[in-house]
Design an enzyme around this catalytic site. Structure first.
Site, PDB file in Angstrom:
ATOM      1  N   HIS A  25       0.847  -1.201   0.000  1.00 41.59           N
ATOM      2  CA  HIS A  25       0.000   0.000   0.000  1.00 41.59           C
ATOM      3  C   HIS A  25       0.871   1.235   0.000  1.00 41.59           C
ATOM      4  O   HIS A  25       2.050   1.200   0.392  1.00 41.59           O
ATOM      5  CB  HIS A  25      -0.950   0.002   1.199  1.00 41.59           C
ATOM      6  CG  HIS A  25      -0.287   0.394   2.501  1.00 41.59           C
ATOM      7  ND1 HIS A  25      -0.406   1.637   3.065  1.00 41.59           N
ATOM      8  CD2 HIS A  25       0.509  -0.314   3.341  1.00 41.59           C
ATOM      9  CE1 HIS A  25       0.276   1.683   4.200  1.00 41.59           C
ATOM     10  NE2 HIS A  25       0.844   0.512   4.388  1.00 41.59           N
ATOM     11  N   CYS A  26       0.288   2.335  -0.473  1.00 35.85           N
ATOM     12  CA  CYS A  26       0.923   3.640  -0.360  1.00 35.85           C
ATOM     13  C   CYS A  26       0.045   4.469   0.565  1.00 35.85           C
ATOM     14  O   CYS A  26      -0.738   3.925   1.332  1.00 35.85           O
ATOM     15  CB  CYS A  26       1.110   4.280  -1.730  1.00 35.85           C
ATOM     16  SG  CYS A  26      -0.418   4.587  -2.621  1.00 35.85           S
ATOM     17  N   SER A  27       0.110   5.767   0.499  1.00 37.84           N
ATOM     18  CA  SER A  27      -0.640   6.596   1.442  1.00 37.84           C
ATOM     19  C   SER A  27      -2.125   6.661   1.115  1.00 37.84           C
ATOM     20  O   SER A  27      -2.916   7.108   1.941  1.00 37.84           O
ATOM     21  CB  SER A  27      -0.069   8.021   1.465  1.00 37.84           C
ATOM     22  OG  SER A  27      -0.116   8.598   0.171  1.00 37.84           O
ATOM     23  N   THR A  28      -2.523   6.206  -0.066  1.00 36.61           N
ATOM     24  CA  THR A  28      -3.928   6.311  -0.462  1.00 36.61           C
ATOM     25  C   THR A  28      -4.512   5.038  -1.050  1.00 36.61           C
ATOM     26  O   THR A  28      -5.720   4.895  -1.129  1.00 36.61           O
ATOM     27  CB  THR A  28      -4.110   7.431  -1.519  1.00 36.61           C
ATOM     28  OG1 THR A  28      -3.292   7.136  -2.661  1.00 36.61           O
ATOM     29  CG2 THR A  28      -3.726   8.792  -0.954  1.00 36.61           C
ATOM     30  N   ARG A  29      -3.655   4.096  -1.498  1.00 38.83           N
ATOM     31  CA  ARG A  29      -4.148   2.960  -2.283  1.00 38.83           C
ATOM     32  C   ARG A  29      -3.629   1.625  -1.770  1.00 38.83           C
ATOM     33  O   ARG A  29      -2.465   1.509  -1.373  1.00 38.83           O
ATOM     34  CB  ARG A  29      -3.706   3.116  -3.746  1.00 38.83           C
ATOM     35  CG  ARG A  29      -4.441   4.156  -4.506  1.00 38.83           C
ATOM     36  CD  ARG A  29      -3.704   4.544  -5.782  1.00 38.83           C
ATOM     37  NE  ARG A  29      -3.005   5.802  -5.617  1.00 38.83           N
ATOM     38  CZ  ARG A  29      -2.374   6.426  -6.598  1.00 38.83           C
ATOM     39  NH1 ARG A  29      -2.363   5.917  -7.809  1.00 38.83           N
ATOM     40  NH2 ARG A  29      -1.758   7.569  -6.381  1.00 38.83           N
TER      41      ARG A  29
END
Length: 634
Positions: A25-29
């Site tokens: 994951h990243c900060s949004t997805r």
């Protein structure tokens, strides 16, 4: 929302454990690499409570959840699946290995050309401006001293990137192939060495000198590789393979001088004796074939490709088109492919705009309007994946509009002086023929809009109620927390050039699914608090910060695009989650030049999440602490 239920639902719809290769994951997805995409019900995933959007890119299924929410869903997902999380870079590598060979090759081309596109765009813009000025001077429309220093130097600057293009390509290719980029640059320099005959003079002067190679077995032309692309990439690939193998076998005490010397010399000889002659022929064959297709009688070839172009974007093979653009610029001095691509992109934007104006569904409208505007600026993914493909018929109508615009471009022989920019700003690459570009724009947009309005979209009865059920979950905090929210001013967290969020070169940010606001192309590597409030989240790779103001505005500050891959390099966090901050307090420091040198866009996204309504977005140059937009709560 129930994070565990959301994670369970996603896990179920993507095909469970047996269909999962990796999860990150990243900060949004949430980023999932799947074994078999056909076993995943992407439409069902999009309808899950808390999911704001779903799209596939680079072999990954990307589930948009939003700041804060994604961390919690990710943790639950790991527990449910029994998997071990990986970094986004590792997930990206797993996705690349899963893709077929041709897609890996296309991705490699994209990785090589994307970092050098700004240089190509700058030269292309300047070449277009100089061509327009020369045309006006030669035809008496403008009285300008063409011997003045500004004019002479501008002419000199205009073609610099194209004159030394093999060096740019070689440097970038060496980084992608894992070699020393400076040795790659040397290979590029060899291929345009001034002692070689300039390739652009061969057509008028013929080949002036040949050289026997491989002990007189045959002769090769001593001609440079100006304007060529494929031979440079192949030569650098060979150099990187030699260099990496030498590093393994040469003793450390000799490695510093033996490896560079042997790598460069062997690659240089192979390039001029074998690689160059073979792949120049291959490249010229490809470019001449494309040109013959585009110049078929009555514009038939361009009509077909203009209609199919958007489909190739969906398939992810459009990254290879920069190769065609750059090759045509070297061979013909113009690219006839870029107007075709621009027509296709404009048409998809017009189709999305027709959906936006025709629908009564507020969620569809809020997605389609910014997506259409983004498309007109040359960023097509939000419109294609978020709107047109979702309803399918608008996508087909957009393809038809692109075909019509490409047909006109072919008939009038419209060519661009550079590459990298389409849509409205593509006009700057066609200042040699601006009227025909405008007509092409109107034909593409008009036909796509009309077809979509008449045949392409109608609000389905069954979808009117369903989206309304998802509206509350767009906010990442319970609705009760937002009651009485007054909204307020949001001040620029960094000095730089402010743009609308729709112009950010990332489909998730540009589509508005994570909120609305602004992007800032930073001039200083320092993030300040945009208001008085609380830090709600500091992402572990330091590139993203979540905040909430005293007035209830939730804000995401995301530094750079895909900078999660840097794993915190070039970022220094100066705050922690839960900290109370005052407007102007330092939150983060980052090295702009290092980020850009690493091949990343450093644009800072400043996005206010729902239910605030963002208004009065400021664009142009802003100083840190200057108001960039306001929010007003419901």
């Amino acid at each position: 929302m129930d994070y565990r239920k959301t994670a369970e639902a996603i896990y179920e719809k993507v095909g469970k454990r047996e269909n999962l290769v990796s999860v990150a994951h990243c900060s949004t997805r949430l980023r999932l690499v799947l074994a078999d995409d056909k076993k995943c019900d992407a439409k069902a995933v999009e309808d899950i409570d808390g999911v704001k959007g779903v799209f596939s890119a680079s072999g990954q299924l990307q589930v948009i959840l939003g700041t804060g929410v994604v961390n919690k869903v990710y943790d639950e997902f790991l527990v449910i699946s029994g998997m071990t999380g990986v970094s986004k870079e590792e997930a990206k590598e797993a996705a690349a290995q899963k893709q077929p060979f041709y897609k890996q090759a296309i991705k490699t081309l994209g990785d090589i050309f994307v970092p050098i596109i700004p240089a190509i765009v700058a030269s292309g813009f300047l070449m277009g401006i100089m061509e327009a000025l020369n045309f006006m001077v030669n035809n008496g429309f403008l009285n300008l001293d063409t011997s003045g220093s500004l004019f002479v130097l501008a002419n000199l600057f205009a073609n610099t990137a194209y004159t030394f293009l093999p060096i740019l390509i070689a440097y970038s290719a060496a980084k992608v192939f894992g070699g020393n980029p400076y040795l790659g640059a040397v290979i590029g320099m060899m291929m345009i060495h001034p002692n070689l005959q300039n390739a652009w003079t061969v057509a008028t002067e013929g080949v002036k000198q040949t050289l026997p190679v491989w002990f007189g077995l045959y002769r090769v032309d001593l001609v440079g590789y100006q304007g060529h692309v494929i031979p440079v990439i192949i030569a650098v690939f060979v150099m990187c393979q030699i260099e990496k193998r030498l590093h393994k076998v040469v003793p450390a005490m000799f490695d510093l001088f033996v490896t560079p010397l042997v790598s460069v010399f062997v690659t240089g000889y192979l390039t001029f004796s074998i690689i160059g002659p073979i792949f120049v022929t291959v490249e010229n064959g490809i470019l001449n074939g494309v040109q013959q297709l585009l110049t078929l009688p009555f514009g038939i070839g361009s009509f077909i490709m203009g209609g199919l172009y958007s489909t190739t974007v969906v398939a992810g093979v459009h990254h290879m088109y920069t190769l065609i653009d750059v090759g045509q610029l070297g061979l013909y001095g113009k690219t006839y492919w870029l107007p075709l691509a621009s027509a296709a992109n404009i048409a998809q934007g017009a189709a999305a705009l027709a959906v936006a104006l025709k629908t009564r569904n507020q969620k569809t409208k809020s997605m389609a309007v910014p997506s259409a505007m983004s498309c007109f600026m040359g960023i097509t993914e939000p419109a294609i994946f978020g709107v047109n493909l979702r309803f399918f018929k608008p996508f087909i109508c957009g393809a038809a509009g692109g075909a019509c615009g490409a047909l006109y471009a072919s008939v009038v022989g419209l060519g661009a002086t550079g590459t990298g920019v389409t849509g409205i700003f593509g006009l700057l690459l066609c200042l040699n023929d601006p009227l025909n570009y405008i007509v092409m724009f109107l034909i593409s947009a008009g036909s796509a809009f009309a077809l979509t309005w008449v045949f392409g979209y109608k609000d389905p009865v069954e979808t009117k109620a369903a989206p309304a059920e998802k509206v509350p979950v767009v906010s990442e905090s319970p609705a009760t927390e937002k009651e009485g929210s007054r909204g307020g001013a949001v001040y620029a967290p960094v000095t730089g050039e402010a743009i609308s969020y729709t112009e950010i070169a990332d489909p998730t940010f540009a589509s508005g699914v994570l909120g609305k606001g602004a992007g800032i192309r930073p001039e200083k590597g320092e993030i300040q608090a945009p208001f008085d409030g609380t830090v709600t989240m500091v992402f572990d790779t330091k590139h993203a910060i979540g905040l909430e103001s005293a007035d209830g505005t939730e804000l995401l500050i995301h530094v750079g695009l895909n900078t999660v891959e840097l794993k915190g390099r070039y970022f220094t966090s100066l705050c922690e989650a839960g900290a109370k901050v005052k407007q102007g307090d330092k939150l983060l420091e980052f090295d702009i030049e290092a980020i850009r040198t690493a091949g990343y866009d450093a644009t800072v996204a400043v996005l206010a999440s729902a239910p605030e309504n963002v208004k009065d977005i400021k664009t142009g140059h802003v100083e840190a602490g200057e108001k960039i937009f306001e929010t007003c709560g419901n």
